[in-house]
Each structure stands twice: as C-alpha cells, then as structure tokens.
Design an enzyme around this catalytic site. Structure first.
Site, PDB file in Angstrom:
ATOM      1  N   ILE A   1     -11.781   4.004  -3.938  1.00 29.29           N
ATOM      2  CA  ILE A   1     -13.019   2.828  -4.064  1.00 29.29           C
ATOM      3  C   ILE A   1     -14.644   3.461  -2.825  1.00 29.29           C
ATOM      4  O   ILE A   1     -15.571   3.064  -3.396  1.00 29.29           O
ATOM      5  CB  ILE A   1     -12.630   1.394  -3.099  1.00 29.29           C
ATOM      6  CG1 ILE A   1     -11.611   1.215  -4.098  1.00 29.29           C
ATOM      7  CG2 ILE A   1     -13.204   0.870  -2.943  1.00 29.29           C
ATOM      8  CD1 ILE A   1     -10.307   0.013  -4.269  1.00 29.29           C
TER       9      ILE A   1
ATOM     10  N   TYR B  61       3.371  -1.303   5.179  1.00 31.05           N
ATOM     11  CA  TYR B  61       1.973  -0.866   4.993  1.00 31.05           C
ATOM     12  C   TYR B  61       1.554  -2.475   5.107  1.00 31.05           C
ATOM     13  O   TYR B  61       0.199  -2.643   5.806  1.00 31.05           O
ATOM     14  CB  TYR B  61       1.746  -0.709   3.161  1.00 31.05           C
ATOM     15  CG  TYR B  61       0.759  -0.983   2.765  1.00 31.05           C
ATOM     16  CD1 TYR B  61      -0.232  -0.174   3.048  1.00 31.05           C
ATOM     17  CD2 TYR B  61       0.093  -1.670   1.356  1.00 31.05           C
ATOM     18  CE1 TYR B  61      -1.480  -0.319   3.137  1.00 31.05           C
ATOM     19  CE2 TYR B  61      -0.657  -2.450   1.249  1.00 31.05           C
ATOM     20  CZ  TYR B  61      -1.644  -0.490   1.247  1.00 31.05           C
ATOM     21  OH  TYR B  61      -3.260  -0.932   1.385  1.00 31.05           O
TER      22      TYR B  61
ATOM     23  N   LYS C  51      -2.523  -3.735   7.229  1.00 34.39           N
ATOM     24  CA  LYS C  51      -3.588  -3.667   6.903  1.00 34.39           C
ATOM     25  C   LYS C  51      -3.686  -5.695   7.749  1.00 34.39           C
ATOM     26  O   LYS C  51      -4.886  -5.832   6.560  1.00 34.39           O
ATOM     27  CB  LYS C  51      -3.129  -4.476   5.318  1.00 34.39           C
ATOM     28  CG  LYS C  51      -3.263  -2.661   4.994  1.00 34.39           C
ATOM     29  CD  LYS C  51      -4.241  -1.316   4.889  1.00 34.39           C
ATOM     30  CE  LYS C  51      -5.430  -1.522   4.381  1.00 34.39           C
ATOM     31  NZ  LYS C  51      -6.617  -1.118   4.548  1.00 34.39           N
TER      32      LYS C  51
ATOM     33  N   THR D 256      -6.518   3.460  -8.077  1.00 30.24           N
ATOM     34  CA  THR D 256      -6.485   4.226  -6.981  1.00 30.24           C
ATOM     35  C   THR D 256      -5.987   5.685  -6.905  1.00 30.24           C
ATOM     36  O   THR D 256      -4.234   4.985  -7.796  1.00 30.24           O
ATOM     37  CB  THR D 256      -7.122   4.269  -5.735  1.00 30.24           C
ATOM     38  OG1 THR D 256      -6.111   3.127  -5.033  1.00 30.24           O
ATOM     39  CG2 THR D 256      -8.545   2.211  -6.454  1.00 30.24           C
TER      40      THR D 256
END
Length: 315
Positions: free
Chosen positions: A27, A180, A184, A217
């Site tokens: 990205i 995770y 974030k 990704t």
C-alpha cells in the site's frame, strides 16, 4: 472481474513535501506514487535500501519527473528513528504530509524491538510516535504553508481492539492478533490526541485516521525473519478474493483512504476508509469513527504512556 474504483481527487501538491513510512512495499508504494504524481516531493524511509531504490525506479517509470528521496529507517529502533529525525531537521525543509503507514503483523511468537518493546506495539505504534516527535519542528514549519497533516493507518482488525494496560507489552501472555489490534488502535488514539493538542496549543498540525480495508499485501505473507516460513491461509484467501473483485481490495485501492485523509482540506480529525459493506473494500470515503476512538480519556492515556516509553517530547 475486479470492479473499477476511482482514486480520490488529489489537489496539486507542487512545492509540498511528504513522508510515507512503509513506502517500499504494498500500500505504501501506491500512496507514495500518487503523492508524487500530484507534485509532492516524497521522502521514502525504509530499512532495505535496494528495495526502496527499485520501487523508486518503478514510480519514476510511471510518473517521469517524480521527486523521490530515500532515507534509512528502522521503526523498531528508537535510535534509528532519532537518527532520521536529526538528518531531516538538519536539512530544515518543512514536512507538509506525514503518513504513518508501515507496520508488522502477527509474528507467531512474541518478539521484541531493539528497545525491548513487544515487536508490533513497538514498531507500529511507538516507532511512529517517536518519528512524529522527531519531525515535530518540520511539521510545525509547514504552518505557513496551510499547516501539516499527520495521517495514521489503523486496521480493520483493530475495530474491536482495546488497550491492555495490565499487560501492554504482552509479557504475561501473548496472542498475536490481540497484540496486533492493540498496536493499531493505539496510533489512532494518539493521532486524535495530537490533533486536539495542536488545536489548543496552536501547533498548526491537523491529524486524520485511515484504514485500508483488506488487501493482499505482505503483512500476512511469509516472513522468515519473524518466524513465519510460509504465507498464511488468510493471505492466500485475500489474494483469491482480490483477484476476482470480491469483497477485498487491491494494494492500489487500499491506498485510497490514506490519500483522502492526507490531502482533503476538510479531513482534519476525520476517519477515512473503504465504503463497501463491512469496510473491507470499495471507494474511499469518510466513515463514522469506531466507538473505541471516541474515548478522549483513553486517547490522553495513550499519549502520556507513549511519551513516557519513548522519551519523546513535543516542545
């Protein structure tokens, strides 16, 4: 057949300087390419110099005349972040756009950064906190140029995440996805507090939050250096769905929310994301913040603890 999704309209960025972390892959490559195509000079800090050089060649082939600059940065090392900050501050050119895009995702076992932080929390969150603080003079220097915009990428995986204040570094128990999610949601809360403090203190910096939805990704691909020897079943499924235009986006379309958040003059304090159902793909638009982002006290606590852990200062 994938559905066509238009990129957001990006204003002329000639004379502006942007910095995009994670611009050597996925990205981030597309974010950097679009900003460069709009006329911005784009700083692309990365760990792998050869990889970012190859990406820059691709972008220049796509957009002749693109102004791109490579820098060395390892977000899992506060010393590396500090060194980059010192180099750029010494150079003295203001930074108008900073997109905190880089990240790591779900190493199978708990790992730590060079400074002893849990790898995801230290890289995805604390490394970016230290970077924004190190570049604070340059962000403030953009005030006479309509002000700087700081954008942080959160993740749809963090929609229901929370801060685990009783085990912030996952030392007592490690769950890869839970860690995770925390890594974030923390930067999103930090960005909102930065925007609030900037408004009350007159720093001339606005902030926005974006999430890319779901796209194929390298985050879930094989990462031997993190103990993941093969692609995860999740990324194989995402690739299959993306290739058919079902639900998931592509690295190109997943870049659009961050581009909207970085360049829309009306984006201060807002949240951008894909607008298909469930937010996993689709055109970029302004969306309602998740309930977890509405807690001002939690945002202030994230701010205070992040500065304590990193030693960062906003003066």
């Amino acid at each position: 057949m994938p559905r066509t999704i238009d990129a957001p309209t990006i204003p002329d960025l000639t004379g502006r300087r942007a910095l995009v972390t994670g611009a050597s892959d996925g990205i981030g490559v597309r974010i950097a390419a679009h900003l460069a195509a709009a006329g911005a000079e784009v700083v692309m800090p990365a760990r792998n110099a050869d990889k970012v050089a190859a990406v820059q060649d691709r972008i220049r082939a796509e957009h002749p005349g693109a102004r791109l600059e490579a820098e060395s940065l390892d977000l899992s090392s506060l010393a590396s972040v500090s060194a980059l900050g010192e180099r750029l501050v010494r150079d003295g050119r203001p930074i108008d756009i900073l997109v905190a895009n880089a990240g790591v995702m779900t190493p199978p076992s708990r790992q730590t950064t060079a400074d002893g932080f849990e790898l995801q929390f230290g890289t995805n969150h604390l490394g970016h906190v230290a970077l924004v603080a190190a570049l604070f003079p340059l962000l403030r220097g953009a005030e006479g140029r309509d002000g700087a915009r700081v954008v942080v990428q959160t993740s749809i995986a963090a929609r229901r995440a929370r801060m685990r204040w009783d085990d912030l570094q996952s030392e007592r128990s490690y769950d890869a996805m839970r860690a995770y999610g925390q890594s974030k949601i923390a930067p999103a809360l930090f960005a909102l507090e930065l925007g609030r403090l900037s408004e009350t203190s007159g720093w001339g910096i606005t902030t926005a939050v974006s999430h890319p939805g779901v796209a194929p990704t390298s985050l879930l691909a094989a990462r031997p250096e993190m103990g993941r020897s093969a692609d995860t079943p999740q990324v194989r499924l995402i690739r299959w769905l993306s290739a058919r235009g079902w639900i998931a986006g592509t690295p190109e379309t997943a870049a659009y929310p961050a581009l909207l958040a970085a360049t829309d003059p009306a984006g201060a304090g807002r949240f951008a994301g894909p607008t298909w159902r469930l937010g996993v793909g689709g055109p970029a638009g302004w969306i309602d913040p998740w309930p977890s982002l509405a807690d001002g006290a939690e945002a202030r606590r994230v701010w205070d603890e992040s500065l304590r852990l990193t030693g960062a200062r906003f003066a």
